[in-house]
Design a protein around this motif. Structure first.
Motif, PDB file in Angstrom:
ATOM      1  N   GLU A  51       0.840  -1.186   0.000  1.00 26.74           N
ATOM      2  CA  GLU A  51       0.000   0.000   0.000  1.00 26.74           C
ATOM      3  C   GLU A  51       0.881   1.244   0.000  1.00 26.74           C
ATOM      4  N   LYS A  52       0.403   2.298  -0.659  1.00 28.38           N
ATOM      5  CA  LYS A  52       1.161   3.546  -0.704  1.00 28.38           C
ATOM      6  C   LYS A  52       1.341   4.115   0.696  1.00 28.38           C
ATOM      7  N   ARG A  53       2.540   4.606   0.978  1.00 31.03           N
ATOM      8  CA  ARG A  53       2.822   5.328   2.220  1.00 31.03           C
ATOM      9  C   ARG A  53       3.121   6.751   1.793  1.00 31.03           C
ATOM     10  N   LEU A  54       2.276   7.661   2.197  1.00 32.61           N
ATOM     11  CA  LEU A  54       2.450   9.053   1.807  1.00 32.61           C
ATOM     12  C   LEU A  54       3.106   9.830   2.935  1.00 32.61           C
ATOM     13  N   ASN A  55       4.064  10.683   2.569  1.00 27.16           N
ATOM     14  CA  ASN A  55       4.835  11.465   3.527  1.00 27.16           C
ATOM     15  C   ASN A  55       4.761  12.941   3.166  1.00 27.16           C
ATOM     16  N   VAL A  56       4.553  13.763   4.183  1.00 34.30           N
ATOM     17  CA  VAL A  56       4.457  15.211   4.032  1.00 34.30           C
ATOM     18  C   VAL A  56       5.836  15.827   4.231  1.00 34.30           C
ATOM     19  N   ALA A  57       6.292  16.598   3.269  1.00 31.29           N
ATOM     20  CA  ALA A  57       7.582  17.293   3.362  1.00 31.29           C
ATOM     21  C   ALA A  57       7.334  18.795   3.428  1.00 31.29           C
ATOM     22  N   TYR A  58       8.002  19.458   4.394  1.00 31.12           N
ATOM     23  CA  TYR A  58       7.834  20.906   4.549  1.00 31.12           C
ATOM     24  C   TYR A  58       9.167  21.617   4.766  1.00 31.12           C
ATOM     25  N   GLY A  59      10.265  20.884   4.922  1.00 37.97           N
ATOM     26  CA  GLY A  59      11.581  21.476   5.191  1.00 37.97           C
ATOM     27  C   GLY A  59      12.584  21.002   4.158  1.00 37.97           C
ATOM     28  N   SER A  60      13.688  20.410   4.624  1.00 39.07           N
ATOM     29  CA  SER A  60      14.740  19.996   3.687  1.00 39.07           C
ATOM     30  C   SER A  60      14.283  18.864   2.767  1.00 39.07           C
ATOM     31  N   ASN A  61      13.233  18.130   3.151  1.00 40.25           N
ATOM     32  CA  ASN A  61      12.737  17.058   2.280  1.00 40.25           C
ATOM     33  C   ASN A  61      11.940  17.586   1.093  1.00 40.25           C
ATOM     34  N   LEU A  62      11.778  18.911   1.007  1.00 41.74           N
ATOM     35  CA  LEU A  62      11.236  19.522  -0.212  1.00 41.74           C
ATOM     36  C   LEU A  62      12.296  19.521  -1.306  1.00 41.74           C
ATOM     37  N   ASN A  63      13.549  19.418  -0.894  1.00 40.34           N
ATOM     38  CA  ASN A  63      14.674  19.494  -1.814  1.00 40.34           C
ATOM     39  C   ASN A  63      14.780  18.182  -2.602  1.00 40.34           C
ATOM     40  N   ILE A  64      14.494  18.255  -3.880  1.00 39.11           N
ATOM     41  CA  ILE A  64      14.407  17.052  -4.715  1.00 39.11           C
ATOM     42  C   ILE A  64      15.741  16.312  -4.790  1.00 39.11           C
ATOM     43  N   GLY A  65      16.842  17.058  -4.883  1.00 41.17           N
ATOM     44  CA  GLY A  65      18.159  16.426  -4.939  1.00 41.17           C
ATOM     45  C   GLY A  65      18.471  15.641  -3.681  1.00 41.17           C
ATOM     46  N   GLN A  66      18.176  16.230  -2.528  1.00 42.90           N
ATOM     47  CA  GLN A  66      18.424  15.525  -1.269  1.00 42.90           C
ATOM     48  C   GLN A  66      17.526  14.293  -1.140  1.00 42.90           C
ATOM     49  N   MET A  67      16.267  14.437  -1.512  1.00 39.19           N
ATOM     50  CA  MET A  67      15.361  13.282  -1.417  1.00 39.19           C
ATOM     51  C   MET A  67      15.797  12.168  -2.361  1.00 39.19           C
ATOM     52  N   ALA A  68      16.312  12.528  -3.526  1.00 36.11           N
ATOM     53  CA  ALA A  68      16.770  11.505  -4.475  1.00 36.11           C
ATOM     54  C   ALA A  68      17.928  10.695  -3.885  1.00 36.11           C
ATOM     55  N   MET A  69      18.799  11.377  -3.112  1.00 30.86           N
ATOM     56  CA  MET A  69      19.920  10.664  -2.477  1.00 30.86           C
ATOM     57  C   MET A  69      19.432   9.797  -1.321  1.00 30.86           C
ATOM     58  N   ARG A  70      18.498  10.314  -0.533  1.00 31.27           N
ATOM     59  CA  ARG A  70      18.016   9.618   0.658  1.00 31.27           C
ATOM     60  C   ARG A  70      17.062   8.484   0.350  1.00 31.27           C
ATOM     61  N   CYS A  71      16.169   8.729  -0.589  1.00 33.36           N
ATOM     62  CA  CYS A  71      15.055   7.817  -0.846  1.00 33.36           C
ATOM     63  C   CYS A  71      15.007   7.489  -2.334  1.00 33.36           C
ATOM     64  N   LYS A  72      15.687   6.436  -2.689  1.00 33.58           N
ATOM     65  CA  LYS A  72      15.911   6.094  -4.106  1.00 33.58           C
ATOM     66  C   LYS A  72      14.637   5.868  -4.913  1.00 33.58           C
ATOM     67  N   THR A  73      13.572   5.394  -4.257  1.00 35.67           N
ATOM     68  CA  THR A  73      12.361   5.072  -5.023  1.00 35.67           C
ATOM     69  C   THR A  73      11.182   5.993  -4.705  1.00 35.67           C
ATOM     70  N   ALA A  74      11.410   7.051  -3.926  1.00 38.22           N
ATOM     71  CA  ALA A  74      10.328   7.984  -3.597  1.00 38.22           C
ATOM     72  C   ALA A  74       9.898   8.747  -4.843  1.00 38.22           C
ATOM     73  N   LYS A  75       8.604   9.010  -4.934  1.00 40.23           N
ATOM     74  CA  LYS A  75       8.058   9.767  -6.057  1.00 40.23           C
ATOM     75  C   LYS A  75       7.181  10.878  -5.509  1.00 40.23           C
ATOM     76  N   VAL A  76       7.191  12.018  -6.190  1.00 39.48           N
ATOM     77  CA  VAL A  76       6.304  13.110  -5.796  1.00 39.48           C
ATOM     78  C   VAL A  76       4.870  12.692  -6.097  1.00 39.48           C
ATOM     79  N   TYR A  77       4.029  12.777  -5.072  1.00 40.43           N
ATOM     80  CA  TYR A  77       2.608  12.446  -5.193  1.00 40.43           C
ATOM     81  C   TYR A  77       1.812  13.698  -5.559  1.00 40.43           C
ATOM     82  N   GLY A  78       2.234  14.852  -5.005  1.00 40.65           N
ATOM     83  CA  GLY A  78       1.544  16.101  -5.298  1.00 40.65           C
ATOM     84  C   GLY A  78       1.907  17.180  -4.299  1.00 40.65           C
ATOM     85  N   LYS A  79       1.282  18.346  -4.483  1.00 36.97           N
ATOM     86  CA  LYS A  79       1.510  19.478  -3.581  1.00 36.97           C
ATOM     87  C   LYS A  79       0.202  19.846  -2.908  1.00 36.97           C
ATOM     88  N   GLY A  80       0.357  20.440  -1.712  1.00 39.43           N
ATOM     89  CA  GLY A  80      -0.834  20.866  -0.994  1.00 39.43           C
ATOM     90  C   GLY A  80      -0.451  21.704   0.202  1.00 39.43           C
TER      91      GLY A  80
END
Length: 163
Positions: free
Chosen positions: A5-34
């Motif tokens: 099942e999808k696990r959705l995570n809310v990012a509001y700080g450094s995890n907004l940074n796509i480059g950092q998230m790509a290094m940390r979480c190899k398979t994470a995908k942007v679900y959307g903004k809100g």
């Protein structure tokens, strides 16, 4: 094969940074903004070593990117966020850009380390990482400026904490 099942995570700080998230979480995908309504963005921690967190605040909201995580991504984020000692996990309601609502997991700084966690200012490099994430997501940087102003006011009010 078992369906995950999808696990959705809310990012509001450094995890907004796509480059950092790509290094940390190899398979994470942007679900959307809100946005998360009823919360405000803050910087907490030690002087020049504060990090973003959110806390309940009536009438406020925080812009967020929602990530879709795989189990390995969440384990990586748990480690990065210092879960469960530095940040805890909570489920929050997110109002997506299209007006729909979802529930997603968010990391919120704990209050367990009272002597180390106060309103404070971030390092320049951390602040730039967060700002870059805001620019990429096309969020209003006024949210960051408001959080910095709250920290600056607290630093002036309690200067003995920083000696």
């Amino acid at each position: 094969m078992m369906k995950v099942e999808k696990r959705l995570n809310v990012a509001y700080g450094s995890n907004l940074n796509i480059g950092q998230m790509a290094m940390r979480c190899k398979t994470a995908k942007v679900y959307g903004k809100g946005s998360v309504k009823g919360y405000r963005l803050l910087f907490k921690g030690q002087m020049e070593n504060a990090y973003c967190t959110i806390e309940k605040s009536h009438g406020s909201d925080v812009p967020v990117v929602v990530w879709e995580l795989q189990p390995e991504d969440e384990k990586s984020l748990d480690f990065y966020e210092g879960y469960p000692w530095f940040y805890e996990k909570e489920d929050v309601k997110v109002t997506m850009e299209d007006g729909t609502s979802i529930v997603a997991m968010v990391y919120i700084m704990t209050n367990k380390i009272q002597n180390r966690i106060h309103l404070n200012l971030p390092s320049r490099s951390y602040l730039e990482t967060v700002k870059e994430g805001y620019r990429t997501a096309r969020f209003d940087e006024a949210f960051i400026e408001d959080a910095l102003a709250i920290s600056k006011k607290a630093c002036k009010k309690y200067p003995s904490r920083f000696l």
